[in-house]
Design an enzyme around this catalytic site. Sequence first.
Site, PDB file in Angstrom:
ATOM      1  N   GLN A  77     -14.384   9.915 -14.578  1.00  0.00           N
ATOM      2  CA  GLN A  77     -15.076  10.201 -13.289  1.00  0.00           C
ATOM      3  C   GLN A  77     -14.883  11.850 -13.005  1.00  0.00           C
ATOM      4  O   GLN A  77     -14.089  12.380 -13.576  1.00  0.00           O
ATOM      5  CB  GLN A  77     -14.211   9.405 -12.326  1.00  0.00           C
ATOM      6  CG  GLN A  77     -12.589   9.717 -12.046  1.00  0.00           C
ATOM      7  CD  GLN A  77     -11.928   8.305 -11.817  1.00  0.00           C
ATOM      8  OE1 GLN A  77     -12.724   7.446 -11.117  1.00  0.00           O
ATOM      9  NE2 GLN A  77     -10.534   8.231 -12.187  1.00  0.00           N
ATOM     10  N   TYR A 137      -3.324   4.141   5.218  1.00  0.00           N
ATOM     11  CA  TYR A 137      -3.609   3.159   3.997  1.00  0.00           C
ATOM     12  C   TYR A 137      -2.415   2.684   3.214  1.00  0.00           C
ATOM     13  O   TYR A 137      -2.329   1.638   2.935  1.00  0.00           O
ATOM     14  CB  TYR A 137      -4.856   3.877   3.033  1.00  0.00           C
ATOM     15  CG  TYR A 137      -5.073   3.232   1.930  1.00  0.00           C
ATOM     16  CD1 TYR A 137      -6.066   2.110   1.944  1.00  0.00           C
ATOM     17  CD2 TYR A 137      -4.596   3.525   0.691  1.00  0.00           C
ATOM     18  CE1 TYR A 137      -6.387   1.523   0.826  1.00  0.00           C
ATOM     19  CE2 TYR A 137      -5.082   2.837  -0.419  1.00  0.00           C
ATOM     20  CZ  TYR A 137      -5.813   1.982  -0.269  1.00  0.00           C
ATOM     21  OH  TYR A 137      -6.346   1.355  -1.579  1.00  0.00           O
ATOM     22  N   ASP A 176      -2.933   8.714  -7.332  1.00  0.00           N
ATOM     23  CA  ASP A 176      -2.454   9.716  -6.574  1.00  0.00           C
ATOM     24  C   ASP A 176      -0.736   9.352  -6.261  1.00  0.00           C
ATOM     25  O   ASP A 176      -0.441  10.453  -5.795  1.00  0.00           O
ATOM     26  CB  ASP A 176      -3.084   9.772  -4.983  1.00  0.00           C
ATOM     27  CG  ASP A 176      -3.409   8.308  -4.427  1.00  0.00           C
ATOM     28  OD1 ASP A 176      -2.262   7.829  -3.893  1.00  0.00           O
ATOM     29  OD2 ASP A 176      -4.307   7.668  -4.237  1.00  0.00           O
ATOM     30  N   GLY A 191      -6.287  -1.492 -16.340  1.00  0.00           N
ATOM     31  CA  GLY A 191      -5.748  -2.793 -15.689  1.00  0.00           C
ATOM     32  C   GLY A 191      -5.855  -3.856 -16.399  1.00  0.00           C
ATOM     33  O   GLY A 191      -5.154  -4.998 -16.649  1.00  0.00           O
ATOM     34  N   ASP A 230      -5.017  -0.902  -5.955  1.00  0.00           N
ATOM     35  CA  ASP A 230      -5.282   0.303  -5.445  1.00  0.00           C
ATOM     36  C   ASP A 230      -6.491   1.026  -5.868  1.00  0.00           C
ATOM     37  O   ASP A 230      -6.376   1.973  -6.721  1.00  0.00           O
ATOM     38  CB  ASP A 230      -4.185   1.244  -5.364  1.00  0.00           C
ATOM     39  CG  ASP A 230      -4.618   2.330  -4.395  1.00  0.00           C
ATOM     40  OD1 ASP A 230      -5.512   2.397  -3.690  1.00  0.00           O
ATOM     41  OD2 ASP A 230      -3.650   3.707  -4.257  1.00  0.00           O
ATOM     42  N   SER A 240     -10.491   2.538  -6.371  1.00  0.00           N
ATOM     43  CA  SER A 240     -11.764   3.221  -5.572  1.00  0.00           C
ATOM     44  C   SER A 240     -12.664   1.925  -5.107  1.00  0.00           C
ATOM     45  O   SER A 240     -12.472   0.970  -5.379  1.00  0.00           O
ATOM     46  CB  SER A 240     -12.266   4.220  -6.272  1.00  0.00           C
ATOM     47  OG  SER A 240     -11.526   4.385  -7.766  1.00  0.00           O
TER      48      SER A 240
HETATM   49  N1  SAM Z   1      -6.548   4.899  -1.945  1.00  0.00           N
HETATM   50  C1  SAM Z   1      -7.682   5.210  -2.359  1.00  0.00           C
HETATM   51  C2  SAM Z   1      -9.001   4.701  -2.021  1.00  0.00           C
HETATM   52  O1  SAM Z   1      -8.880   3.630  -1.445  1.00  0.00           O
HETATM   53  O2  SAM Z   1      -9.940   5.333  -2.016  1.00  0.00           O
HETATM   54  C3  SAM Z   1      -7.315   5.739  -3.745  1.00  0.00           C
HETATM   55  C4  SAM Z   1      -7.479   4.866  -4.963  1.00  0.00           C
HETATM   56  S1  SAM Z   1      -7.010   5.414  -6.490  1.00  0.00           S
HETATM   57  C5  SAM Z   1      -7.176   7.105  -6.432  1.00  0.00           C
HETATM   58  C6  SAM Z   1      -8.200   4.642  -7.289  1.00  0.00           C
HETATM   59  C7  SAM Z   1      -7.815   4.777  -8.783  1.00  0.00           C
HETATM   60  O3  SAM Z   1      -8.314   3.462  -9.569  1.00  0.00           O
HETATM   61  C8  SAM Z   1      -8.341   5.745  -9.398  1.00  0.00           C
HETATM   62  O4  SAM Z   1      -7.527   6.909  -9.709  1.00  0.00           O
HETATM   63  C9  SAM Z   1      -9.228   5.184 -10.709  1.00  0.00           C
HETATM   64  O5  SAM Z   1      -8.852   6.063 -11.829  1.00  0.00           O
HETATM   65  C10 SAM Z   1      -8.337   3.908 -10.799  1.00  0.00           C
HETATM   66  N2  SAM Z   1      -9.059   2.801 -11.824  1.00  0.00           N
HETATM   67  C11 SAM Z   1     -10.305   2.665 -11.743  1.00  0.00           C
HETATM   68  N3  SAM Z   1     -10.625   1.593 -12.685  1.00  0.00           N
HETATM   69  C12 SAM Z   1      -9.117   1.155 -13.230  1.00  0.00           C
HETATM   70  C13 SAM Z   1      -8.964   0.410 -14.138  1.00  0.00           C
HETATM   71  N4  SAM Z   1     -10.066  -0.472 -14.648  1.00  0.00           N
HETATM   72  N5  SAM Z   1      -7.640   0.206 -14.396  1.00  0.00           N
HETATM   73  C14 SAM Z   1      -6.597   1.140 -14.067  1.00  0.00           C
HETATM   74  N6  SAM Z   1      -7.162   1.872 -13.073  1.00  0.00           N
HETATM   75  C15 SAM Z   1      -8.377   2.114 -12.541  1.00  0.00           C
END
Ligand code: SAM
Length: 296
Positions: free
Chosen positions: A44, A74, A99, A151, A168, A170
């Site tokens: 990303q 949050y 984060d 994940g 958690d 995006s």
């Molecule tokens: N709290 C915030 C929000 O809701 O906007 C932040 C969410 S956090 C930064 C989301 C994270 O999910 C990102 O860093 C992203 O890289 C991660 N992510 C996306 N797809 C994923 C996957 N398949 N497995 C693990 N992490 C993943």
Amino acid sequence: MEQGQTNSDLISNGWFMEKNKQWSGQAFSLEVEKVLEVKQSEFQDIMVFQSKNHGNVLVLDGVIQCTEFDEYCYQEMLAHLALNSHPNPEKVLIIGGGDGGIARECAKHPKVKSVTQCEIDGDVVALSKKYLPSMASGFESPKMNLNIGDGFAFMEKHQNEFDIVISDTSDPVGPAERLFSENYYKLVHAALKEDGILSVQGECMFLHANLIRNLLDFCNGLFAKAAYATSYVPTYPCGQIGYVLASKNAHTNFKKPAIVFNEDEKEKIGFRYYDEEIHENAFVLPRAFKKILAGT
Ligand code: SAM
């Protein structure tokens, strides 16, 4: 964000404007003091900027993920609604959450013994450690075990293992799209112990009511029960975000926390948003939204 645009394209005349098809016709803006770093990772487009009045801000693919100003709203709710709905939340898995804020909240819970996290993008973790230290402090806890990877793949190898899974993510575009699929929830269900609880970022009720209804209907079929809770987060679209909670245990009552802290404990944990009153009231929803959820 339009196709071909980058995070930097959303800054104009010193303001970051969160224009995005997911909330067409509206755009929240923050005044930019200084762009701290821009990076295209394998997954990303990442940007961290220092805002005028909201601290440092993490942006992924044009969408504000968190600001130092209001992240606690949050992070506390996504973590503690689930942790305190379970009588003994010892083993926690976090999917996403690069984060570190959710890790921080889980690690400080007195009943939590281990926090395993699987985040796909190591660059988000590295930049958060550099520019969002109050959130990334979660990664430093001795309870933490951080894995960089997908994940999905992680959960396929870990079944019947966790009391709590926290998703958690995006929004459902970009790398997180798959984290809103039915297959994903089946994997979470399998990763949880027989009385386990899931908490997932549940989107905005003003913008995504139909997506939320579908998610809740699906979770109500797969788990013994599911519910949607809400909180304020001023820098998220419409200033509101929800949480979908689902339990494998039919006796779970999300509206009455199983764990309640006394005032000294709340101070020691450092709650700024969450307490048992907020927990109970988070499930009280506006009438129009309740009708959409009920399909009436
Ligand atoms: N709290 C915030 C929000 O809701 O906007 C932040 C969410 S956090 C930064 C989301 C994270 O999910 C990102 O860093 C992203 O890289 C991660 N992510 C996306 N797809 C994923 C996957 N398949 N497995 C693990 N992490 C993943």
